[in-house]
Design an enzyme around this catalytic site. Structure first.
Site: not given
Ligand code: CO8
Length: 372
Positions: A156
């Site tokens: 990124c």
């Molecule tokens: N629908 C419904 N429920 C869901 C879903 C969904 N789609 N997904 C997860 N849940 C559930 C989970 O199972 C979990 O349930 P439980 O509490 O029962 O265990 C609950 O929701 C909460 O899940 P999370 O803890 O995973 O949820 P978060 O609040 O942490 O949100 C995010 C998830 C949105 C992913 C968040 O953590 C986030 O955005 N974090 C930052 C990540 C980030 O910035 N990453 C950067 C990556 S990109 C990068 O650097 C380059 C990579 C290269 C890219 C290219 C290729 C594709």
């Protein structure tokens, strides 16, 4: 040494939109089919059912409402869940280079520049279409630029790291002007069958024209400084690479696509980004409250709100730190550049702004700008 400016930026937007409604409907259909197929194992307790995805979760957890993609039907087909892209003959330009050329032409036109004004092209993005020849050389050739081109990848932070490479080349005089081009076809690297991340990414391409300040058009942004940082982390990975064939890997192995520990990334990267921006500004004799606008990496709305609140000591408005991820989702290296591209016209001469990326690696890159 030359003073250096960002003279213009360019944007290519892919032809298709996938809304959260369409995405979730397709995912839930896929999950229902899988659960039906494996009903016996699920009933026996040897397999977990795939839970349904939800629009409310996606919008609350990320702020993303839709994403642009190069091809939509294959992604939304519950039997396929990946884009349908055509193999092109070697005689044709690659897809990544094609969208790179479109964004680069936009940047050149906005600055009133011709290919003969440019000495180099850096193609910087999270995932490359192939190893060689470089996409940058294709883009350079398609535009008719005499000079050099090379590809680089810092996930990124690819765009901000490439900006530093370009700024240094222009500063020292080894190039008059360089185009940084960031084609992000993330839809080919996203696990659309994985509920935890199927909503995160979108496709796009941005371009940035960097040249000597003395040649830059009125209203260009002088680069006051760039700063790069990497700290190793396993929390965002993609293990695809040319050795996987020799390792006899199954092409469907989950780790050959993007995967992450989203919560850990959130917790660890936010303080790093705050510290990085604050110390970079301090080295330039500036405080965060002297900054007119922050163009932050666009991965998650809450992440950007937290970072800007810690920087400013108050809640940031969209005017302080514009958001584009609602429309584009996370476009890897292009996100902070889209934010800059869309939200710089109202910046006044003398105002300072900061572009900052953060992502896999971990990698963080900041660029401090002052409008001329
Ligand atoms: N629908 C419904 N429920 C869901 C879903 C969904 N789609 N997904 C997860 N849940 C559930 C989970 O199972 C979990 O349930 P439980 O509490 O029962 O265990 C609950 O929701 C909460 O899940 P999370 O803890 O995973 O949820 P978060 O609040 O942490 O949100 C995010 C998830 C949105 C992913 C968040 O953590 C986030 O955005 N974090 C930052 C990540 C980030 O910035 N990453 C950067 C990556 S990109 C990068 O650097 C380059 C990579 C290269 C890219 C290219 C290729 C594709």
């Amino acid at each position: 040494m030359h003073r250096v400016a960002i003279s213009s930026t360019g944007l290519y937007i892919p032809p298709h939109v996938i809304t959260n409604e369409e995405l979730v409907a397709s995912f839930n259909c896929f999950a229902a089919q899988e659960n039906k197929e494996h009903a016996a194992a699920i009933a026996a307790g040897t397999r977990q059912p795939i839970p349904q995805s939800s629009i409310e979760f996606i919008e609350k957890a990320s702020g993303i409402k839709q994403r642009y993609v190069m091809e939509k039907s294959g992604i939304l087909d519950p039997q396929r869940m990946r884009p349908r892209l055509q193999v092109r003959p070697d005689s044709e330009i690659s897809l990544m280079a094609e969208i790179g050329v479109a964004a680069a032409r936009d940047a050149l036109a906005r600055a009133g520049r011709q290919p003969e004004d440019i000495d180099g092209v850096i193609c910087a993005c999270a995932n490359m279409q192939r190893a060689y020849p470089a996409m940058a050389v294709e883009i350079q050739t398609a535009l008719g630029i005499q000079g050099f081109g090379f590809d680089m990848n810092v996930a990124c932070s690819s765009a901000t790291f490439a900006i530093e490479m370009a700024v240094n080349a222009v500063k020292t005089g080894s190039a008059r002007a360089i185009l940084v081009v960031d084609p992000e076809i993330t839809s080919s690297h996203l696990a659309w069958k994985d509920r935890d991340c199927h909503f995160i990414f979108g496709d796009v391409c941005t371009a940035i024209l960097i040249e000597r300040l003395e040649n830059a058009p009125a209203g260009a942004f002088e680069v006051l400084g760039t700063r790069l940082l990497t700290t190793f982390s396993n929390n965002i990975r993609n293990n695809a690479g040319y050795m996987w064939r020799s390792e006899d890997r199954n092409p469907d192995d989950r780790d050959l696509l993007f995967y992450q520990e989203g919560r850990k990334v959130f917790k660890e990267v936010c303080p790093m980004a705050v510290e990085h921006i604050t110390s970079h500004l301090a080295a330039l004799g500036l405080a965060p409250d002297a900054v007119r606008r922050f163009w932050l990496h666009q991965a998650n709305l809450a992440m950007n709100q937290l970072i800007s609140r810690r920087l400013l000591g108050r809640d940031a408005t969209p005017d302080d730190a514009p958001v584009i991820l609602n429309e584009f989702a996370n476009t890897a290296s292009a996100g902070s550049i889209i934010a800059f591209h869309r939200h710089h016209d109202d910046i006044q001469a003398g105002d300072v702004g900061v572009i900052c990326s953060f992502g896999a690696g971990y990698s963080i890159g900041s660029v401090v700008l002052r409008r001329t």
